[in-house]
Design an enzyme around this catalytic site. Sequence first.
Site, PDB file in Angstrom:
ATOM      1  N   GLU A  59      -5.362   8.737   1.048  1.00 32.09           N
ATOM      2  CA  GLU A  59      -4.388   7.861   1.695  1.00 32.09           C
ATOM      3  C   GLU A  59      -4.227   6.546   0.951  1.00 32.09           C
ATOM      4  O   GLU A  59      -3.116   6.110   0.678  1.00 32.09           O
ATOM      5  CB  GLU A  59      -4.816   7.599   3.144  1.00 32.09           C
ATOM      6  CG  GLU A  59      -3.670   7.117   4.011  1.00 32.09           C
ATOM      7  CD  GLU A  59      -4.010   5.876   4.810  1.00 32.09           C
ATOM      8  OE1 GLU A  59      -3.227   5.537   5.698  1.00 32.09           O
ATOM      9  OE2 GLU A  59      -5.048   5.237   4.519  1.00 32.09           O
ATOM     10  N   ARG A  60      -5.333   5.905   0.613  1.00 31.61           N
ATOM     11  CA  ARG A  60      -5.256   4.609  -0.068  1.00 31.61           C
ATOM     12  C   ARG A  60      -4.683   4.740  -1.474  1.00 31.61           C
ATOM     13  O   ARG A  60      -4.030   3.824  -1.977  1.00 31.61           O
ATOM     14  CB  ARG A  60      -6.645   3.965  -0.127  1.00 31.61           C
ATOM     15  CG  ARG A  60      -7.200   3.560   1.235  1.00 31.61           C
ATOM     16  CD  ARG A  60      -6.374   2.443   1.867  1.00 31.61           C
ATOM     17  NE  ARG A  60      -7.017   1.946   3.078  1.00 31.61           N
ATOM     18  CZ  ARG A  60      -6.687   2.292   4.311  1.00 31.61           C
ATOM     19  NH1 ARG A  60      -5.708   3.166   4.509  1.00 31.61           N
ATOM     20  NH2 ARG A  60      -7.299   1.792   5.355  1.00 31.61           N
TER      21      ARG A  60
END
Length: 220
Positions: free
Chosen positions: A197-198
């Site tokens: 996600e990051r």
Amino acid sequence: HGVLGLLVPTEDGGSGAPLAELLLVLEGLGYGCEDYGLVFAAGAQVLSTQNALQRFGTAEQRAAYLTPLVAGTRCGAFCMSEPDSGSDAFALSTTATKVEGGYVLDGHKSWITFAPVADFFVVFASTNPAAGQWGVSAFLVEAGDRGVHVSENREKMGLRTTPFGDVVLDGCTIGEDRLLGREGAGAAMFSAVLEDERAFLFAAELGAMERTLDRSVAYA
């Protein structure tokens, strides 16, 4: 248009596309969509909540939670952060106490994307506080479960169209079938999902910057 199911295998209702395809789609949405909150929210859903279910859920859990996410008939939220554990994500005060047939969850989750509108939550809680991060486990909690209290949408400086709020668990009792993955594996699961996600959520920013640059050139 299938955006929510791009990375999900066909057996769970998705299209099984490679990650690069999702990144190009997010970049294109960032370029063409005025509402970046919508793009951020969709990306967060795919790369966090869906990712956790796809990688660590049982067949029954994927059928009950992941497939409806892909279809857009349900909305999920990923609950790790707490009022006193922002950067130190594993210093959790939320607990999951083992009881006969399940667990009792107590705690407060903050700054949760989608919380005010979510149908269910992926909640990280400590099943063994003495073990630190190795005592963290993940659970599937329904918004309608007794003991679940969700705040109204919180105002913020940016991403205003992404619903955002708190989730309070007060004696929330759930069955053993709501444990996601193995007990004590929550830290490893969280790290694995957040790596994706990051790293990839902000692909849409590339498109947004391109759009801003194009407009600047046009105005000049």
